[in-house]
Design an enzyme around this catalytic site. Structure first.
Site, short mmCIF file in Angstrom:
data_model
loop_
_atom_site.label_atom_id
_atom_site.label_comp_id
_atom_site.label_asym_id
_atom_site.label_seq_id
_atom_site.Cartn_x
_atom_site.Cartn_y
_atom_site.Cartn_z
N GLY A 46 0.83 -1.19 0.00
CA GLY A 46 0.00 0.00 0.00
C GLY A 46 0.87 1.24 0.00
O GLY A 46 2.06 1.17 0.33
N GLN A 51 3.01 9.96 1.45
CA GLN A 51 4.33 9.31 1.51
C GLN A 51 5.22 9.69 0.32
O GLN A 51 6.42 9.43 0.34
CB GLN A 51 4.18 7.78 1.57
N CYS A 94 6.17 -0.17 7.46
CA CYS A 94 5.78 1.04 6.74
C CYS A 94 6.96 1.48 5.87
O CYS A 94 8.09 1.55 6.35
CB CYS A 94 5.41 2.16 7.73
N GLU A 137 -3.30 2.75 5.80
CA GLU A 137 -3.23 3.85 4.82
C GLU A 137 -4.11 5.02 5.24
O GLU A 137 -3.73 6.19 5.06
CB GLU A 137 -3.64 3.36 3.42
N HIS A 140 -2.34 7.21 7.60
CA HIS A 140 -1.41 8.14 6.94
C HIS A 140 -2.13 9.43 6.52
O HIS A 140 -1.56 10.52 6.61
CB HIS A 140 -0.81 7.51 5.68
O1 GNR Z 1 4.13 -2.57 2.49
C1 GNR Z 1 3.48 -2.47 3.54
N1 GNR Z 1 3.19 -3.59 4.24
C2 GNR Z 1 2.28 -3.61 5.29
C3 GNR Z 1 2.25 -4.74 6.10
C4 GNR Z 1 1.36 -4.83 7.14
C5 GNR Z 1 0.49 -3.80 7.37
C6 GNR Z 1 0.52 -2.66 6.60
C7 GNR Z 1 1.41 -2.57 5.55
S1 GNR Z 1 1.42 -1.14 4.57
C8 GNR Z 1 3.07 -1.13 4.02
C9 GNR Z 1 3.29 -0.05 2.98
C10 GNR Z 1 3.09 1.31 3.61
O2 GNR Z 1 3.88 1.85 4.34
N2 GNR Z 1 1.96 1.90 3.36
O3 GNR Z 1 1.68 3.09 3.92
NI NI Z 2 2.83 3.15 5.78
#
Ligand code: GNR
Ligand code: NI
Length: 172
Positions: A46, A51, A94, A137, A140
């Site tokens: 995600g 970001q 993240c 997300e 964020h």
């Molecule tokens: O890549 C991502 N993996 C993830 C794993 C468990 C819960 C949430 C995430 S989101 C993250 C990518 C990210 O930072 N999205 O904001």
């Molecule tokens: Ni994140």
């Protein structure tokens, strides 16, 4: 399509609340495509627009497991309508906090309303990793990060580590 630089801790931009997308126009769709390319390249499941430094309520996701066919999703102005009482713990990471993971308990299922890339209002239920990623997300979009689930002491330790790294590496 273009790969965009991902903003990391301790950049204060990550704490900004994002504003709604006003129109689903060519610029928004190009940004969504660039965000998908950036997310796949990272790789991640995600990515929120903040970001990559854009304070708009725009999210891309792909929670397909490895080996499955890709499932790119674009969520514009997403809103959680309902959260289940039942919860689930996932180890979350993240892209803005590299090499850090933390177990987070969140509602296991939710109902989501968003505008899709065709400008159509959608309502869907989500569960499993997708429900967790959606909540991550949407946090964020409100300037919230996974370190906010830690105690103040642990959070400050993580922030201090990233401040030190930023001093060593310099900007960019
Ligand atoms: O890549 C991502 N993996 C993830 C794993 C468990 C819960 C949430 C995430 S989101 C993250 C990518 C990210 O930072 N999205 O904001
Ligand atoms: Ni994140």
């Amino acid at each position: 399509m273009a790969k965009l630089p991902i903003i990391t801790l301790p950049d204060p931009i990550l704490r900004r609340a994002s504003d709604p997308v006003e129109r689903v126009d060519a610029d928004v769709l190009r940004l969504a495509d660039d965000m998908l390319e950036t997310m796949y390249d990272a790789p991640g499941i995600g990515l929120a627009a903040i970001q990559v430094g854009v304070p708009r309520r725009l999210v891309v996701l792909d929670c397909a497991s490895e080996g499955e066919k890709p499932d790119p999703r674009v969520l514009i102005n997403p809103e959680i309508l309902d959260l289940s009482g039942q919860t689930k713990v996932y180890e979350e990471g993240c892209l803005s906090i590299p090499d850090f993971r933390v177990d987070i308990e969140r509602p296991a299922e939710l109902r989501l309303r968003y505008i899709d890339r065709d400008g159509k209002l959608q309502e869907h239920d989500a569960s499993g990793l997708l429900a967790t990623a959606i909540q991550h997300e949407l946090d964020h979009l409100d300037g919230k990060l996974i370190i906010d689930f830690l105690s103040r002491l642990k959070r400050e330790m993580v922030v201090r580590k990233f401040k030190k790294l930023a001093r060593q590496d310099g900007p960019l």
